[in-house]
Design an enzyme around this catalytic site. Structure first.
Site, PDB file in Angstrom:
ATOM      1  N   TYR A 124     -21.500  20.209  37.119  1.00  0.00           N
ATOM      2  CA  TYR A 124     -20.676  19.026  37.384  1.00  0.00           C
ATOM      3  C   TYR A 124     -19.931  19.130  38.713  1.00  0.00           C
ATOM      4  CZ  TYR A 124     -21.325  16.932  32.755  1.00  0.00           C
ATOM      5  OH  TYR A 124     -21.854  16.336  31.645  1.00  0.00           O
ATOM      6  N   LYS A 182     -27.768  30.700  29.138  1.00  0.00           N
ATOM      7  CA  LYS A 182     -29.228  30.781  29.268  1.00  0.00           C
ATOM      8  C   LYS A 182     -29.522  31.944  30.208  1.00  0.00           C
ATOM      9  CE  LYS A 182     -33.440  29.090  28.697  1.00  0.00           C
ATOM     10  NZ  LYS A 182     -34.164  29.183  27.408  1.00  0.00           N
ATOM     11  N   ASP A 186     -22.109  16.898  21.675  1.00  0.00           N
ATOM     12  CA  ASP A 186     -22.707  15.706  21.066  1.00  0.00           C
ATOM     13  C   ASP A 186     -23.449  16.100  19.784  1.00  0.00           C
ATOM     14  OD1 ASP A 186     -21.780  13.964  23.005  1.00  0.00           O
ATOM     15  OD2 ASP A 186     -23.723  13.029  23.364  1.00  0.00           O
ATOM     16  N   ASP A 194     -21.409  19.883  27.176  1.00  0.00           N
ATOM     17  CA  ASP A 194     -21.594  18.434  27.051  1.00  0.00           C
ATOM     18  C   ASP A 194     -22.634  18.153  25.969  1.00  0.00           C
ATOM     19  OD1 ASP A 194     -21.464  15.672  27.745  1.00  0.00           O
ATOM     20  OD2 ASP A 194     -23.300  15.910  28.910  1.00  0.00           O
ATOM     21  N   ASP A 222     -30.761  27.267  23.833  1.00  0.00           N
ATOM     22  CA  ASP A 222     -31.841  26.638  23.046  1.00  0.00           C
ATOM     23  C   ASP A 222     -31.799  27.132  21.599  1.00  0.00           C
ATOM     24  OD1 ASP A 222     -32.514  29.099  24.142  1.00  0.00           O
ATOM     25  OD2 ASP A 222     -34.622  28.609  24.471  1.00  0.00           O
TER      26      ASP A 222
HETATM   27  C1  IPM Z   1     -18.404  13.464  27.935  1.00  0.00           C
HETATM   28  C2  IPM Z   1     -19.247  12.442  28.630  1.00  0.00           C
HETATM   29  C3  IPM Z   1     -19.019  12.555  30.126  1.00  0.00           C
HETATM   30  C4  IPM Z   1     -19.485  13.923  30.557  1.00  0.00           C
HETATM   31  C5  IPM Z   1     -19.698  11.470  30.950  1.00  0.00           C
HETATM   32  C6  IPM Z   1     -19.392  10.084  30.449  1.00  0.00           C
HETATM   33  C7  IPM Z   1     -19.361  11.594  32.411  1.00  0.00           C
HETATM   34  O1  IPM Z   1     -20.578  12.577  28.293  1.00  0.00           O
HETATM   35  O2  IPM Z   1     -17.173  13.424  28.063  1.00  0.00           O
HETATM   36  O3  IPM Z   1     -18.970  14.324  27.254  1.00  0.00           O
HETATM   37  O4  IPM Z   1     -20.661  14.108  30.880  1.00  0.00           O
HETATM   38  O5  IPM Z   1     -18.663  14.839  30.572  1.00  0.00           O
HETATM   39 MG    MG Z   2     -20.907  14.002  26.763  1.00  0.00          MG
END
Ligand code: IPM
Ligand code: MG
Length: 350
Positions: A140, A186, A246, A242, A218
């Site tokens: 990032y 990784k 999720d 990230d 992985d």
């Molecule tokens: C998160 C989101 C953000 C990220 C995006 C929207 C920039 O996916 O907060 O996890 O990638 O960090």
């Molecule tokens: Mg995210």
């Protein structure tokens, strides 16, 4: 009477609707626990971009710096180029305030097991995993090149950046009474991961008494589904964090249930945000799920030193769910409440 000023970014899409519920709940807990909260409007996101030509106006940044904490609803609108708001409003805020910790706890609350895609026999062992994501560097860093026939991204890992997030993970684990810290990388492929792993090996020596493990990303994505009971606090880099956060959010049933915090414990700066997006398709209908936002506000109270009030808010959400209160996204055939009524039910239980 304790006093706090909270910068409030109500964001885009469903942002204003869920922010209203956060304010309702904070006011209620303020009354019961003698906390006076001042809310300071801090516009950011797509609506701010259209109004001020900047998704993170300087005035907002100043409010962010001056307040005791920041509550930020999701930002993003469908009619602006993809990535624009993400970079300006989210990534820039994280960078400017050096919010190097991204903290995302995910647990399956009793009675909510049916929302999880995991097998019953796996859920029976419990799911309570916190992702501690490095939030300031890695992939990032926005260093790279893009031409017609080639693109690169530079992944930056510094000693300062890696060490501070790993130490945070151990400190957090200790405070939360956890016994194990798992590092995800990784290292069989990436130089950056090899560096990360060597720093983890070094820093863990400062924290005797913890069980530790390093796992490839992985493999980790499989283990979170197959044997999540082995994990408690998981520390990893920006990109892997990230993705894995999720996954953990989906495991507990919905992005709408998962809270998040961006922190800098040294400067005592915290930006608290639900981890879901602005969901423009359901905006203004009063059907959004405010749980992730309310739980993020609970994390904010904890960060402000109000641990008891924070637990109260989390318990009120849990109680509302246990009593059968639902929003549409998690109803699964049960009757469900609009956003504001659900917020009332939470407030009532504080
Ligand atoms: C998160 C989101 C953000 C990220 C995006 C929207 C920039 O996916 O907060 O996890 O990638 O960090
Ligand atoms: Mg995210």
């Amino acid at each position: 009477m304790t006093k706090f000023s909270i910068a409030v970014t109500e964001g885009d899409g469903i942002g204003p609707e869920i922010t209203a519920e956060v304010i309702k709940v904070l006011k209620k807990v303020g009354e019961t626990d003698r906390i006076e909260v001042e809310f300071v409007d801090a516009p950011s996101g797509g609506a701010a971009y259209k109004k001020y030509g900047n998704a993170l106006p300087d005035d907002t940044l100043k409010i962010y710096r001056d307040c005791d904490a920041i509550f930020k609803a999701p930002v993003g609108v469908p009619d602006l180029p993809p990535g624009l708001i993400e970079h300006e409003a989210i990534l820039r805020a994280r960078q400017e305030l050096d919010l190097y910790v991204n903290l995302r706890p995910a647990k399956i609350y009793p009675g909510m097991e049916n929302l999880s895609p995991l097998k019953d026999r796996v859920i029976a062992k419990g799911f309570d995993v916190t992702i501690v994501r490095e939030n300031s560097e890695g992939l990032y860093s926005r260093r790279g090149t893009k031409t017609a026939d080639r693109a690169t991204d530079e992944s930056v890992f510094t000693k300062r950046g890696v060490d501070r997030i790993i130490r945070f993970a151990f400190d957090y684990a200790r405070k939360a009474g956890k016994t194990k810290v798992t590092s995800v990388d990784k290292a069989n492929i990436l130089f950056t991961s090899q560096y990360w792993r060597s720093r983890f090996e070094e820093i863990k020596k400062e924290y005797p008494g913890f069980e530790t493990e390093s796992i490839y990303v992985d493999a980790m994505s499989q283990y979170l589904i197959r044997c999540p009971e082995r994990y408690q606090v998981v520390v990893t880099d920006n990109m892997f964090g990230d993705i894995l956060s999720d996954e953990t959010a989906q495991i507990i049933g919905s992005l709408g249930l998962c809270a998040g915090a961006n922190l800098n414990p040294e400067t005592k700066t915290g930006m608290f945000e639900p981890i879901h997006g602005s969901a423009p398709d359901i905006a203004g209908k009063g059907i959004a799920n405010p749980i992730s936002a309310i739980l993020s506000a609970a994390m904010m109270l904890d960060f402000l030193g109000q641990a008891k009030s924070a637990s109260k808010v989390e318990a009120a959400v849990q109680k509302a769910l246990a009593d059968g209160c639902r929003t549409g996204d998690i109803a699964q055939g049960m009757p469900w409440l609009p956003t504001s009524k659900f917020g009332d039910e939470v407030a009532k239980r504080i």
